[in-house]
Enzyme design. Structure first.
Site, PDB file in Angstrom:
ATOM      1  N   GLU A 186       1.006  -1.053   0.136  1.00 49.81           N
ATOM      2  CA  GLU A 186      -0.073   0.217   0.129  1.00 49.81           C
ATOM      3  C   GLU A 186       0.821   1.283   0.023  1.00 49.81           C
ATOM      4  O   GLU A 186       1.763   1.388   0.769  1.00 49.81           O
ATOM      5  CB  GLU A 186      -0.966  -0.084   1.298  1.00 49.81           C
ATOM      6  CG  GLU A 186      -1.810   1.204   1.036  1.00 49.81           C
ATOM      7  CD  GLU A 186      -3.196   0.806   2.166  1.00 49.81           C
ATOM      8  OE1 GLU A 186      -3.639  -0.299   2.471  1.00 49.81           O
ATOM      9  OE2 GLU A 186      -3.541   1.878   2.591  1.00 49.81           O
ATOM     10  N   ASN A 229      -3.340  -1.646   7.927  1.00 47.36           N
ATOM     11  CA  ASN A 229      -4.719  -2.275   7.375  1.00 47.36           C
ATOM     12  C   ASN A 229      -4.289  -3.754   7.352  1.00 47.36           C
ATOM     13  O   ASN A 229      -4.101  -4.360   6.297  1.00 47.36           O
ATOM     14  CB  ASN A 229      -4.995  -1.452   6.126  1.00 47.36           C
ATOM     15  CG  ASN A 229      -5.238  -0.251   6.001  1.00 47.36           C
ATOM     16  OD1 ASN A 229      -5.600   0.689   7.186  1.00 47.36           O
ATOM     17  ND2 ASN A 229      -4.762   0.800   5.285  1.00 47.36           N
ATOM     18  N   LYS A 306      -3.688  -0.186  14.145  1.00 48.32           N
ATOM     19  CA  LYS A 306      -4.570   0.802  13.569  1.00 48.32           C
ATOM     20  C   LYS A 306      -5.770   0.426  13.959  1.00 48.32           C
ATOM     21  O   LYS A 306      -6.514  -0.482  13.537  1.00 48.32           O
ATOM     22  CB  LYS A 306      -4.401   0.977  12.184  1.00 48.32           C
ATOM     23  CG  LYS A 306      -5.177   1.938  11.374  1.00 48.32           C
ATOM     24  CD  LYS A 306      -4.981   2.033  10.000  1.00 48.32           C
ATOM     25  CE  LYS A 306      -5.823   3.003   9.109  1.00 48.32           C
ATOM     26  NZ  LYS A 306      -5.755   3.229   7.660  1.00 48.32           N
ATOM     27  N   GLU A 310     -10.569   5.014   9.572  1.00 43.06           N
ATOM     28  CA  GLU A 310     -10.807   4.735   8.073  1.00 43.06           C
ATOM     29  C   GLU A 310     -11.301   3.462   7.925  1.00 43.06           C
ATOM     30  O   GLU A 310     -11.114   2.605   7.097  1.00 43.06           O
ATOM     31  CB  GLU A 310      -9.225   4.798   7.374  1.00 43.06           C
ATOM     32  CG  GLU A 310      -8.713   6.161   7.482  1.00 43.06           C
ATOM     33  CD  GLU A 310      -7.549   6.296   6.615  1.00 43.06           C
ATOM     34  OE1 GLU A 310      -6.859   5.400   6.205  1.00 43.06           O
ATOM     35  OE2 GLU A 310      -7.205   7.359   6.004  1.00 43.06           O
ATOM     36  N   ARG A 343      -1.758   3.439  17.063  1.00 43.47           N
ATOM     37  CA  ARG A 343      -1.632   4.918  16.093  1.00 43.47           C
ATOM     38  C   ARG A 343      -2.459   5.746  16.723  1.00 43.47           C
ATOM     39  O   ARG A 343      -3.714   5.388  16.880  1.00 43.47           O
ATOM     40  CB  ARG A 343      -1.775   4.395  14.655  1.00 43.47           C
ATOM     41  CG  ARG A 343      -0.531   3.468  14.252  1.00 43.47           C
ATOM     42  CD  ARG A 343      -0.860   3.179  12.576  1.00 43.47           C
ATOM     43  NE  ARG A 343      -0.519   4.301  12.037  1.00 43.47           N
ATOM     44  CZ  ARG A 343      -0.997   4.434  10.897  1.00 43.47           C
ATOM     45  NH1 ARG A 343      -2.004   4.040  10.464  1.00 43.47           N
ATOM     46  NH2 ARG A 343      -0.589   5.470   9.826  1.00 43.47           N
ATOM     47  N   ARG A 362     -11.577  17.274  10.413  1.00 44.52           N
ATOM     48  CA  ARG A 362     -10.803  16.021  10.444  1.00 44.52           C
ATOM     49  C   ARG A 362      -9.642  16.091  11.602  1.00 44.52           C
ATOM     50  O   ARG A 362      -9.425  15.219  12.293  1.00 44.52           O
ATOM     51  CB  ARG A 362     -10.493  15.432   9.556  1.00 44.52           C
ATOM     52  CG  ARG A 362      -9.502  14.156   9.444  1.00 44.52           C
ATOM     53  CD  ARG A 362      -9.240  13.556   7.987  1.00 44.52           C
ATOM     54  NE  ARG A 362      -8.239  12.918   8.086  1.00 44.52           N
ATOM     55  CZ  ARG A 362      -7.448  12.551   7.034  1.00 44.52           C
ATOM     56  NH1 ARG A 362      -8.119  12.427   5.812  1.00 44.52           N
ATOM     57  NH2 ARG A 362      -6.348  11.793   6.919  1.00 44.52           N
ATOM     58  N   ASP A 400      -2.426  14.315   7.131  1.00 44.94           N
ATOM     59  CA  ASP A 400      -1.983  13.021   6.521  1.00 44.94           C
ATOM     60  C   ASP A 400      -0.726  13.318   5.511  1.00 44.94           C
ATOM     61  O   ASP A 400      -1.082  13.271   4.310  1.00 44.94           O
ATOM     62  CB  ASP A 400      -3.274  12.523   5.518  1.00 44.94           C
ATOM     63  CG  ASP A 400      -3.000  10.889   5.276  1.00 44.94           C
ATOM     64  OD1 ASP A 400      -2.011  10.469   5.707  1.00 44.94           O
ATOM     65  OD2 ASP A 400      -4.033  10.298   4.640  1.00 44.94           O
ATOM     66  N   GLU A 422       5.390   9.611  13.626  1.00 45.84           N
ATOM     67  CA  GLU A 422       5.405   8.606  12.403  1.00 45.84           C
ATOM     68  C   GLU A 422       5.445   9.588  11.333  1.00 45.84           C
ATOM     69  O   GLU A 422       4.824  10.371  11.216  1.00 45.84           O
ATOM     70  CB  GLU A 422       3.982   8.159  12.303  1.00 45.84           C
ATOM     71  CG  GLU A 422       3.920   7.136  11.090  1.00 45.84           C
ATOM     72  CD  GLU A 422       2.700   6.204  11.110  1.00 45.84           C
ATOM     73  OE1 GLU A 422       2.174   5.850  12.072  1.00 45.84           O
ATOM     74  OE2 GLU A 422       2.161   5.937   9.971  1.00 45.84           O
ATOM     75  N   GLU A 428       3.932   9.112  -0.726  1.00 47.32           N
ATOM     76  CA  GLU A 428       2.309   9.050  -0.924  1.00 47.32           C
ATOM     77  C   GLU A 428       1.665  10.434  -1.754  1.00 47.32           C
ATOM     78  O   GLU A 428       1.399  10.225  -2.783  1.00 47.32           O
ATOM     79  CB  GLU A 428       1.509   8.722   0.210  1.00 47.32           C
ATOM     80  CG  GLU A 428       0.259   8.508  -0.152  1.00 47.32           C
ATOM     81  CD  GLU A 428      -0.823   8.206   1.096  1.00 47.32           C
ATOM     82  OE1 GLU A 428      -0.125   7.851   2.021  1.00 47.32           O
ATOM     83  OE2 GLU A 428      -2.046   8.250   0.943  1.00 47.32           O
TER      84      GLU A 428
HETATM   85  C1  GCU Z   1      -3.336   7.301   4.385  1.00 48.55           C
HETATM   86  C2  GCU Z   1      -3.046   6.503   3.226  1.00 48.55           C
HETATM   87  C3  GCU Z   1      -3.735   5.135   3.705  1.00 48.55           C
HETATM   88  C4  GCU Z   1      -3.252   4.612   4.948  1.00 48.55           C
HETATM   89  C5  GCU Z   1      -3.299   5.670   5.991  1.00 48.55           C
HETATM   90  C6  GCU Z   1      -2.658   5.312   7.301  1.00 48.55           C
HETATM   91  O1  GCU Z   1      -4.650   7.653   4.259  1.00 48.55           O
HETATM   92  O2  GCU Z   1      -3.652   7.015   2.160  1.00 48.55           O
HETATM   93  O3  GCU Z   1      -3.197   4.104   2.592  1.00 48.55           O
HETATM   94  O4  GCU Z   1      -3.899   3.357   5.353  1.00 48.55           O
HETATM   95  O5  GCU Z   1      -2.924   6.830   5.488  1.00 48.55           O
HETATM   96  O6  GCU Z   1      -1.863   5.823   7.513  1.00 48.55           O
HETATM   97  O7  GCU Z   1      -3.375   4.524   7.910  1.00 48.55           O
END
Ligand code: GCU
Length: 860
Positions: A186, A229, A306, A310, A343, A362, A400, A422, A428
């Site tokens: 990712e 994730n 995490k 999200e 996190r 946010r 972010d 972090e 990205e």
């Molecule tokens: C950003 C990122 C995601 C990632 C998230 C995170 O949103 O685009 O891909 O999962 O950060 O740090 O958990």
């Protein structure tokens, strides 16, 4: 002379692929004079091949051979060592831990000087002793000694080096399994995962020790080996056995592994019908799995979680607190001395108001979610035993990883909880390794920030090191993003950030220029022009990118609904992702003031809150992060917001045009492969920066109706739009978002099997010009284009940027796939005919946006 700027990648016989990164151990120019200045024999005080001390001796042998052309032998007995104080030079390089030196009857007397993982290099006559606080420290010391040698210096005086913080981890967002995509990472732009393939740990893990070696050489001590994730199968025995293989390969380098866990694992695996962190069976489930994991990996660094963010499951599902969630895992790893990193990147996009509630934000989420929890993170256990520690990892920026954000106020609030910052090494939002971005000054702007807690100096680097609030733990985590690509990150230059990260986590006060110079010498060699150019471009990279992507604190105006890559300011607003700009016809910016806005400014300690709450004292570069203002608002610089936008986008893009030219001057002064692959990126970046510039400027010009007072925006006298040419087999295509194509439109072939032709009679005087073609290269085919002037082909190219570049593959015709090719010094007679023939391939309809024909000295 015709010269194709978008070069095919050159291969040369002794080419450097990048796989050795900064550990090439290349022969230094002054090697002969150095050969006698280093000891001739090496003693490793631990010869077990799993020990980092043994690894250190092997590295020293390799390093001496490569860097100095000197063969040395390793003696595994310490009997030849002289006692301190004696005057016999034994010509030995001895490497070991304080304890091992003591066993060999040498009392090094460093008890009060060394902290965990630190080292002392003792130079005495012809002897050198590399003394680690522990085995890992001895290896770090050996790498540091070799770093000096590889830059042409033999350490001549004794010195001690200790890490600033105990946690210096990298996080991998590698997917164990991802909906049929094998080995995906990712937000990774350097190829497939080095760890996983198709739902299992790879059979071939040969890249793992090579990677651990790079990490160890810059002081990194642990790697979380899967995505935050997380897949629930990570705790299945078959996977844990694979993790054991990874851990065994990293252990000789002193790099521990850790794993990210999915909070809902007990339910997802079908073992329980709940994942409530306070439920007895859930607690037992995690303890059993943790015990099993530690049987296979006894030195597991710990877990990374995490949760409740999200869409990921977490304790909030059961109305439990984040502390309940974190402590579930902290207690499970406690008997093993492991750490739980929880996190702080917690926000719930489903509750963010899309319709524009002025107070919604946010950025407020982290502090709100952690409100009242400081102290509930098993802090008493930390204080009492110090072998079990619970740490909280805090994302560096409130939103972010954007090109500019203020420091997260949560750092000021977790005073009874260890915290770690972090960072993201993978780029990205910052060009995905196809735009150069050296992080040093950005990271320093965070680490050196003074949060003024209780009116006292409270630098972020002191908070995460544990100094400010007396925390025994704390430190650094960075999202790595490496993959199987030979360059690891997908770009030679991007690797300076992995090197930098290690150096900064070890010592956050290193100099931005010094680190990049060292890295360049180690990676590209000693040519001073190369060193100067890499340093200059690297230090310019942040302001350059910020200028043409999103300035004044509006964040990177990238496509947040797609790959986070090309420009798309419209995508920021009107969705629940909370990266809002609140731009309308008259005004722009997030009002985060205390009384009128979202209140975010008030989350900081009073001295900082006051600065950001007040528009007069808010620095220009964060103005739109904290305030909503008319486009005509005058900045401290005297320029209006809108004119600053226009100017900055031109300034950034203009500077990016200099990168390929400056890089070309280095040909022959460094390895040909590294040179040509890097040039390829710079040429691409120069073209894409124009796409960015125009997309953003056109968007805000259209929205505000305020013209550029320098007359540039919307005026491109050198361009011929493809849609205005005579078309045969091509048709018009309205591009979405409209501002990512010049004049909103491009042309595409009418069928996906027949070629198309676009031609025009040029209205230019006879002369020599550069000819740029802006086209789109989707990741769904290999269309071909040929450009003719008066019937003569001057260039032919194919849509292969998905293999020659590294950013995320995109299927659409938009700002992410917009790309430019330039032909230099083309002789064009007056009234010449220009023709482009496009051959579609599969779904890719050979799209063309425009052609720009400009005289020397102009780029548009
Ligand atoms: C950003 C990122 C995601 C990632 C998230 C995170 O949103 O685009 O891909 O999962 O950060 O740090 O958990």
């Amino acid at each position: 002379m015709l010269w194709l700027l978008l070069l095919p990648l050159l291969q040369s016989a002794a080419a450097e692929t990048g796989i050795d990164a900064w550990l090439r151990y290349a022969r230094v120019p002054n090697y002969e004079s150095l050969q006698d200045a280093v000891p001739g024999r090496i003693v490793a005080l631990n010869s077990s091949s799993a020990s980092p001390v043994y690894t250190a001796s092997q590295e020293l042998v390799m390093g001496f051979a490569g860097i100095l052309g000197k063969e040395v032998e390793v003696i595994d007995s310490a009997s030849n060592m002289r006692p301190y104080g004696s005057d016999i030079d034994s010509g030995l390089l001895v490497v070991g831990t304080v304890a091992q030196f003591a066993e060999a009857s040498v009392d090094v007397g460093l008890e009060d000087e060394l902290v965990n993982d630190g080292y002392h290099i003792r130079i005495s006559g012809s002897d050198a002793h590399i003394i680690g606080a522990n085995a890992r420290g001895a290896l770090h010391g050996a790498f540091n000694y070799l770093n000096a040698l590889a830059q042409g210096n033999v350490p001549s005086e004794s010195y001690t080096s200790n890490p600033d913080a105990p946690i210096r981890w990298v996080n991998h967002w590698d997917n164990l399994q991802d909906g049929g995509t094998h080995g995906s990472v990712e937000r990774g732009y350097g190829g497939e995962s080095i760890f996983y393939w198709n739902g299992s740990v790879r059979e071939d893990l040969s890249r793992v020790p090579q990677y651990a070696r790079l990490l160890a050489s810059v002081g990194i001590n642990a790697a979380i080996v899967n995505n935050v994730n997380a897949n629930e199968s990570m705790v299945e025995p078959r996977i844990v056995k694979g993790l054991q293989r990874i851990a065994d390969l990293m252990r000789p380098y002193g790099v521990q592994i850790g794993m990210a866990l999915n909070f809902a694992t007990p339910e997802l695996l079908g073992v329980l019908d709940t994942f409530d962190p306070l439920n007895r069976s859930v607690i037992d489930f995690w303890q059993e799995r943790t015990d099993m994991i530690y049987q296979h990996v006894p030195d597991l660094a710990g877990f990374l979680i995490k949760a409740s963010s999200e869409g990921q499951p977490g304790p909030l599902t059961y109305n439990r607190t984040l502390a309940d969630g974190a402590n579930l895992f902290a207690k499970a790893v406690r008997p093993y001395g492991g750490i739980t990193m929880f996190r702080a990147f917690v926000y719930d996009y489903t509750t963010l108001n899309q319709t524009g509630n002025w107070k919604d934000d946010r950025a407020n989420a982290a502090v709100e979610f952690f409100d009242g929890l400081d102290g509930s993170f098993d802090d008493n256990v930390v204080i009492q035993t110090q072998d079990y520690l619970n740490s909280d990892s805090v994302l560096v920026q409130p939103i972010d990883f954007q090109v500019r954000e203020p420091v997260s106020p949560l750092f000021a609030r977790l005073q009874n909880t260890a915290s770690a910052v972090e960072l993201q090494i993978t780029q990205e939002y910052l060009g995905q390794q196809d735009h150069v971005f050296y992080f040093a000054d950005l990271w320093k702007s965070i680490l050196d920030f003074d949060l003024r807690v209780d009116g006292e100096e409270s630098l972020v680097k002191d908070i995460v090191a544990g100094r400010r609030f007396n925390q025994p733990l704390g430190g650094y985590a960075a999202v790595s993003g490496i993959g199987l690509n030979q360059t690891w990150l997908g770009s030679h230059l991007a690797m300076s950030n992995l090197y930098l990260y290690g150096q900064m986590a070890w010592n956050p006060s290193v100099s931005s220029a010094g680190v990049i110079e060292d890295w360049t010498r180690l990676t590209f060699g000693f040519n001073q022009d190369v060193i100067d150019t890499v340093r200059e471009i690297s230090l310019e990279s942040w302001p350059t990118y910020e200028n043409y992507t999103g300035n004044l604190g509006i964040q990177t105006l990238t496509d947040i609904l797609n790959a986070h890559y090309g420009p798309n300011p419209a995508s920021q607003d009107g969705n629940p992702w909370g990266q809002w700009t609140r731009a309308d016809a008259d005004s722009i910016g997030m009002d985060r003031t205390i009384d009128n806005g979202t209140g975010f400014a008030g989350q900081y300690p009073p001295e900082v809150a006051q600065i950001y709450d007040n528009i007069e004292t808010t620095p220009d570069d964060l103005l739109l992060w904290f305030h909503h203002v008319p486009y005509t608002y005058e900045l401290n610089s005297g320029e209006t917001v809108i004119q600053h936008f226009y100017n900055a986008h031109y300034a950034g893009s203009t500077n990016a045009q200099t990168f390929p030219t400056r890089w070309q001057a280095l040909q022959g002064k460094m390895d040909e492969q590294q040179w040509s692959e890097t040039l390829h990126k710079f040429v691409y970046q120069a073209g894409h920066s124009i796409v960015w510039r125009d997309a953003i400027n056109d968007f805000y010009y259209n929205l505000s109706g305020i013209p550029d007072k320098l007359g540039r925006v919307g005026h491109h006298p050198y361009r011929v739009e493809a849609e205005s040419m005579e078309l045969d087999g091509y048709e018009l295509y309205p591009v979405t978002p409209w501002n990512t194509a010049s004049n909103k439109t491009c042309i595409v072939t009418s069928s996906n099997s027949t070629s198309g032709t676009a031609s025009t009679n040029l209205d230019v005087e006879s002369g020599t010009y550069d000819v740029a073609v802006n086209y789109f290269d989707q990741a769904i085919g290999r269309a071909q284009w040929t450009l003719y002037i008066d019937g003569t082909a001057i260039g032919e190219w194919s849509g292969d940027s998905d293999i020659t570049l590294s950013h995320a593959p995109v299927l659409y015709i938009d700002g992410q796939t917009a790309i430019r090719i330039t032909f230099k010094d083309v002789d064009i007679p007056s009234r010449a005919t220009l023709k482009i023939v496009g051959v579609p391939d599969g779904q890719e309809p050979a799209p063309v946006d425009y052609v720009s024909i400009f005289p020397p000295g102009v780029v548009d």
